[in-house]
Structure formats: C-alpha cells, structure tokens
Design a protein around this motif. Sequence first.
Motif, PDB file in Angstrom:
ATOM      1  N   LYS A 167       1.091  -1.341   0.083  1.00  0.00           N
ATOM      2  CA  LYS A 167       0.173   0.259  -0.473  1.00  0.00           C
ATOM      3  C   LYS A 167       1.052   0.975  -0.135  1.00  0.00           C
ATOM      4  CE  LYS A 167      -3.181  -2.737   2.704  1.00  0.00           C
ATOM      5  NZ  LYS A 167      -3.247  -3.828   2.315  1.00  0.00           N
ATOM      6  N   SER A 168       2.343   1.160  -0.218  1.00  0.00           N
ATOM      7  CA  SER A 168       3.168   2.533  -0.366  1.00  0.00           C
ATOM      8  C   SER A 168       3.514   2.746  -0.957  1.00  0.00           C
ATOM      9  CB  SER A 168       4.260   1.690   1.189  1.00  0.00           C
ATOM     10  OG  SER A 168       4.195   1.498   2.119  1.00  0.00           O
ATOM     11  N   GLY A 169       3.218   1.973  -2.375  1.00  0.00           N
ATOM     12  CA  GLY A 169       3.916   2.490  -3.832  1.00  0.00           C
ATOM     13  C   GLY A 169       5.089   1.755  -3.881  1.00  0.00           C
ATOM     14  N   ASP A 170       5.033   2.228  -5.284  1.00  0.00           N
ATOM     15  CA  ASP A 170       6.520   1.726  -6.084  1.00  0.00           C
ATOM     16  C   ASP A 170       7.570   2.719  -5.274  1.00  0.00           C
ATOM     17  OD1 ASP A 170       5.075   0.559  -8.104  1.00  0.00           O
ATOM     18  OD2 ASP A 170       4.813   1.912  -8.956  1.00  0.00           O
ATOM     19  N   LYS A 171       9.068   2.205  -5.378  1.00  0.00           N
ATOM     20  CA  LYS A 171      10.211   1.961  -4.945  1.00  0.00           C
ATOM     21  C   LYS A 171      10.349   3.991  -5.735  1.00  0.00           C
ATOM     22  CE  LYS A 171      10.820  -0.740  -1.402  1.00  0.00           C
ATOM     23  NZ  LYS A 171      12.603  -1.970  -1.519  1.00  0.00           N
ATOM     24  N   VAL A 172      11.520   4.190  -5.573  1.00  0.00           N
ATOM     25  CA  VAL A 172      12.268   5.852  -5.720  1.00  0.00           C
ATOM     26  C   VAL A 172      13.213   6.159  -5.127  1.00  0.00           C
ATOM     27  CG1 VAL A 172       9.425   6.297  -6.473  1.00  0.00           C
ATOM     28  CG2 VAL A 172      10.887   6.839  -4.337  1.00  0.00           C
ATOM     29  N   PRO A 173      14.341   6.157  -5.767  1.00  0.00           N
ATOM     30  CA  PRO A 173      15.015   6.732  -4.588  1.00  0.00           C
ATOM     31  C   PRO A 173      15.072   7.629  -3.819  1.00  0.00           C
ATOM     32  CG  PRO A 173      15.319   7.394  -7.156  1.00  0.00           C
ATOM     33  CD  PRO A 173      14.272   7.876  -7.291  1.00  0.00           C
ATOM     34  N   ALA A 174      15.881   6.805  -2.606  1.00  0.00           N
ATOM     35  CA  ALA A 174      15.449   7.803  -1.471  1.00  0.00           C
ATOM     36  C   ALA A 174      15.808   9.522  -1.266  1.00  0.00           C
ATOM     37  CB  ALA A 174      17.238   6.941  -0.239  1.00  0.00           C
ATOM     38  N   ARG A 175      15.182   9.669  -0.010  1.00  0.00           N
ATOM     39  CA  ARG A 175      15.040  11.402   0.043  1.00  0.00           C
ATOM     40  C   ARG A 175      15.754  11.073   1.568  1.00  0.00           C
ATOM     41  NH1 ARG A 175       9.179   9.166   0.463  1.00  0.00           N
ATOM     42  NH2 ARG A 175       8.800   9.154  -2.597  1.00  0.00           N
ATOM     43  N   LYS A 176      16.289  12.298   1.402  1.00  0.00           N
ATOM     44  CA  LYS A 176      17.046  13.179   2.432  1.00  0.00           C
ATOM     45  C   LYS A 176      16.707  14.393   3.255  1.00  0.00           C
ATOM     46  CE  LYS A 176      22.099  11.039   1.237  1.00  0.00           C
ATOM     47  NZ  LYS A 176      23.103  11.716   1.569  1.00  0.00           N
ATOM     48  N   PRO A 177      16.785  14.978   4.454  1.00  0.00           N
ATOM     49  CA  PRO A 177      15.554  16.099   4.541  1.00  0.00           C
ATOM     50  C   PRO A 177      16.582  16.968   4.702  1.00  0.00           C
ATOM     51  CG  PRO A 177      16.191  13.972   6.441  1.00  0.00           C
ATOM     52  CD  PRO A 177      16.829  13.268   5.172  1.00  0.00           C
ATOM     53  N   GLY A 178      15.929  18.354   3.839  1.00  0.00           N
ATOM     54  CA  GLY A 178      16.631  18.882   3.262  1.00  0.00           C
ATOM     55  C   GLY A 178      16.271  18.857   1.542  1.00  0.00           C
ATOM     56  N   ASP A 179      16.483  18.176   1.191  1.00  0.00           N
ATOM     57  CA  ASP A 179      16.704  17.621  -0.489  1.00  0.00           C
ATOM     58  C   ASP A 179      14.498  18.455  -0.554  1.00  0.00           C
ATOM     59  OD1 ASP A 179      18.346  16.632  -0.288  1.00  0.00           O
ATOM     60  OD2 ASP A 179      17.589  14.375  -1.136  1.00  0.00           O
ATOM     61  N   GLY A 180      13.865  18.406  -0.268  1.00  0.00           N
ATOM     62  CA  GLY A 180      12.564  19.744  -0.285  1.00  0.00           C
ATOM     63  C   GLY A 180      12.293  20.734  -0.762  1.00  0.00           C
ATOM     64  N   LYS A 181      11.368  20.820  -0.587  1.00  0.00           N
ATOM     65  CA  LYS A 181      11.287  22.706  -0.345  1.00  0.00           C
ATOM     66  C   LYS A 181      11.351  22.929   1.396  1.00  0.00           C
ATOM     67  CE  LYS A 181       8.501  22.562  -4.265  1.00  0.00           C
ATOM     68  NZ  LYS A 181       6.850  22.841  -5.462  1.00  0.00           N
ATOM     69  N   LEU A 182      11.650  21.346   1.569  1.00  0.00           N
ATOM     70  CA  LEU A 182      11.717  22.771   3.513  1.00  0.00           C
ATOM     71  C   LEU A 182      13.419  22.736   3.240  1.00  0.00           C
ATOM     72  CD1 LEU A 182       8.452  20.458   5.090  1.00  0.00           C
ATOM     73  CD2 LEU A 182       9.029  23.397   4.796  1.00  0.00           C
ATOM     74  N   LYS A 183      13.692  23.263   4.430  1.00  0.00           N
ATOM     75  CA  LYS A 183      15.586  23.372   4.356  1.00  0.00           C
ATOM     76  C   LYS A 183      15.372  22.527   6.204  1.00  0.00           C
ATOM     77  CE  LYS A 183      16.725  27.720   2.756  1.00  0.00           C
ATOM     78  NZ  LYS A 183      16.876  29.487   2.566  1.00  0.00           N
TER      79      LYS A 183
END
Length: 619
Positions: free
Chosen positions: A587-603
């Motif tokens: 129920k959690s979707g496909d696998k994608v590259p790992a995300r690290k804190p700070g990679d997105g729009k939040l600092k």
Amino acid sequence: MAKQPDSGKPETDIKLPDPAAWARNWARITEQSQKLMADMAARQQPEAKQPPQGPLGAPLHAPANPDPLNVGGAFMEIAQHLMADPNRLAEAQMKLWQDYAKLWANTTDRFLGRPAAPLVEPDKGDKRFKDAGWQDGPVFDFLKQSYLLTSRWVQSTMSQAEGVDPKVARKAEFYAKQFLDALSPSNFVLTNPEVMRATIESNGENLVKGWENLLEDIERGKGKLAVKMVDSKAFTVGETIATTPGKVVYQNDLMQLLQFEPTTKQVYQRPLFIVPPWINKYYILDLKPQNSFIRWMVDKGYTVFVVSWNMPDETTVDKTFESYMREGILEGLDAVKKATGEDEVTAIGYCIGGTLMASTLAWMAQKKIDRIKAVTFFAAQVDFTEAGELSVFTDEETLTYLENLMAEKGYLDGGEMATTFNMLRANDLIWSFVVNNYLLGREPFPFDLLYWNADCTRMPAKMHAFYLRNMYQKNLLSQPGQLELAGEKLDLRQIKIPVYLQASKDDHIAPYKSVYKATQLYGGPVRFMMAGSGHIAGVINHPDAKKYQHWLNDTKTNPPNVEDWIKGAKEYPGSWWNDWDAWLAPKSGDKVPARKPGDGKLKVIEAAPGSYVKKRIVD
C-alpha cells in the motif's frame, strides 16, 4: 527425634546488629524525620491573601472539598447495597473467618515442623512477594497469606453488591484496590522480610539512605512526593536514547516534524507519517537502536516522518482538539508534501494520537480530502463504552475537579497525568519504588522505558476537557454525526481506506475489547491483530527480541464480538511487526530513490530529535 520447628532461615539466621552503629543511624533517622516534619509544616502555612468577599463586604469562608472525587460517596453506596442483603454479607464474613481458621491451622503446623500447603498464593506476576523470606518462614508467610485473603475478600464482597450503578461500582472497586495495595505488608519495614534483613545487616543504614531519598524526592517535587523511578542523569535524549539520525524540517508552536535519514538506496514512494500521543513523548518509538521502531522502519525502506509535540505552557492554553488536528496532522501532511513532493502518504496513530487520527480521517472524508491511503492504529480507541479503568477518572465529579485544577494555569500538569497512569499499575509503578528507594535505600535501576515514562508532559485545558467529555464520558465519536469538529459532523463509517488495528492482550489503558470495537465502525477493510503484553511492550516489540506473541484471524469479516474473533484466531510467536510490514508495503507505492531531509522545499531547522522533546518538567 522430633523434627525441629520450621522457623525459616530469613527469620532466624540474621547477623546481630552493631549497637553503636544502630544508635547512630537511628539518631540520623530521627533528625531527618524532624527535618521532614518541619518542612512539611512550613509548606502547609497558608499564604497571606485577602479572603474573598461577599456582596456586603463580609469575607467568604469556603472550605475546600475534602472529597472532590466523591470516593467516599461511592463506598457509602456500595455499603448501603451490601447491608440491604444481611444474609449474603453474613455468609461472606463467615467464609472469611473459616479461611482464617484454616490459615491459623496451617501456620501452627508449620511452627510444629509439619508441611502445610498454602491456602492462597499471589497472582502470577505479583512481584511483591518474590523474596524467599515470604515462603521460608511461617511468620512472614502468615502475613502474606492473611493480606491476600483479606484483600481478595474485600474485592469479592464489593463486587457482590447488587443494584449499584456500574460507574459507581467501578470507582469504588478501583479505589479499594488502591487502598489495599497501599496496605500490603511488603510496604512496611517490620512486615517485609527483605527489608528487615537489610535493616539488621546494615544497622539501619538502608533506612537512613531511604530517608535521604524521600527528602530529595519531596524537594524535587517542590513539596509534593515525586517518586524517582530512574536516574534522570543515566540517559540523555539525542545521545543515549532517541538516536536515529534525522532532521527537524518543519515546526509550529504545537509540534516539530522530524524526517529521518534513509538507510536504503531506494524507498517506498508514499512516506510514512506517524502521530504519537501527546500525553508522553514520541521517542517511545525510538528508545535505543536494539528496539527502535523508527530505525526498523527506516531500514525497511520507508521515508519516516514523526510528529514531536511541544510542551504546552501558558502561551498555548487556547489549544483545542481542533488545534491538534489542524496544526498537528493537517500542517504535518502539508509539510511532508513540501519535503518529498508526495501528496499521498500512509499513516500511524498511537493511543490518543490514534483517536485524533481517526477523527481527522472522518473530517477529511467529509471534506473529500483523500491523502492518507492506509492507516495503522496502535492501542487507539474510538468507542469508549468499555474503556477500562481509566473510565474511573471520567465521571462528572472527577471531570469537574480536573477542569477546576486546569483553570488556574490553563493546562494539566504532567505530574497529575503520570500519577493517573501509575495508579493503573500501582504495585509496579508506585509501591515497588517506595520499597526500593525508601525502605531498602537503593537507587532506581537505569531503565530506558522508565526514563521515558517519567519524562512526562502537559495537557492543554481546553483540548483535554474536550477529549475526556466527548470521548470517554459521552462516547460521541463512535456515534455517527454526534461529534462536530471544525464545522463537520464526524462519521467513522466514511473512512474507507485499509486499516490495520493493533491491540494488546494486557493493555490497561486501551483494553483490547475496547480497541476491537473499531472493527465495526470503519467503512473499509480492517485487519485486527492482538499482541501479547501491554500498552507499551505490546507495541514496541522488535522481531530480533523474539519476545511475546501475537494473534491473527484471517476472516474476511470481523465478527461483532472480540471473543468470537479470538476463537478463530491463531497464535504466532514473537513480534507482529513483520506481519504489519507485509500488510503496509503493497500500500506504500513503488520504490523511488531515497530522499534525504532538506532535499525538498523544506530547509533543515535542526538535528533530530529536536528541541521540543528535550523540554522537561522535573529533572
């Protein structure tokens, strides 16, 4: 040759005390007792305040209610109903006398060296009488058995009172148990063989140290007894516990949102959003690497976000249940989207965090907001008709008392909450420490779970009153359309997403019978699982520990009664985490590259565990 009387080694084979050392220690105990009495007397002195005045200027004298919870009234009602059937009461008294006669006969046999089987034995798991001295000698064995006979007779006799309001009966029986637990012979120097041995062998040094511990606890509690369960210096949040690497990526005045560093190259597309209870702190899910639920989930390839609630104070007195929904869950979901770009998540709600999660999901269903695709509830109640012993604290007298208590500061102090939960297991969480700290003069064992348990927090008054009255007292959430939140009337039947419902067999806070009722309320598929142990160990049970067990029933339709579910359930050894992972992964979707804190729009704001969790009431 006649056999010598069996007086028991712990009662006879004890070294004689040193008279000089004994005298010195008792002098120190006397001095400490005088200091304690003087300190208590000083704290009882009323502050010089202008007394309230009536309409004509005359001072009003309104003495405090000595029984604000109406415990005495509950006992009186039980007594009246018992006296209404004098024959039954007489039979119960006769049964007690007969049991005591048998006990006296057995004890006499033991004094004469003849074997005698115990008339009554402690319940399994009762640690009060584990010392060999309770069994080896007839005197302490008699004290133990006479206490058990009397306490069980009291509880049994009270339960036979017919026609009593069930809520009144529950309150009387609960507080009767508190009194009986307090009167256990294990709680007194002269009637506890282990304490007696320690006192004689140390010439009373244990009692001197115990008095020192008692004075320190009263000082630490600022006049109230704050029993020390663990050395607060033995653990440091963020260094020895709550150590899973991560970052705070969002915060408001109610919570910080933690995003944890990935340990796998790929992760599931849908992040996992966890809402813990705000009665305690989130790091029960991250005590140490060996049992950390959060670390385990990160290693399984989930992008884990956890809400870390702030410590309420005078600046947050206006926070309501709706505030926790808006500023906790809804703002948290928005922050997860900014951090990962994902609008859809899976979620967990633990205890009261689960009650909030269910309420929010029902609210989102009314708003046609479909962002949480699967939800797991840990020990979370939504139907409170069988809410267990905590219901004792939700009658009108108790709620009125709590609301008056909270009115002054705008929140319920963490110590009050801790006392409430400790009373549910008083022998383990109160009296065992009284014996260890004050009678044996020992320091508490450095146990991470007890450190977390003692690291209590507060409850905003408006939120807490709403929760207790609408959930526990009125049970509105379980009734479609009866509870309104943020302008919407909630209906749990509108929650159509898959649900994994966890309960624990020995949970005193969220009893499995109460948790199970949710299977009949949600509108989508529900997988119910019952774990071994209680409210904490039933949840935090790492598979590597190979402890306890869990039960599953693969029925497609959960029966209305949990007893029928149990009949068709199969027991499995060890942790349930792997079963849950197998349920959640698809129920959690496909696998994608790992995300690290700070990679997105939040600092990144600061490193996990963040600053909110480090705020403490008492050190």
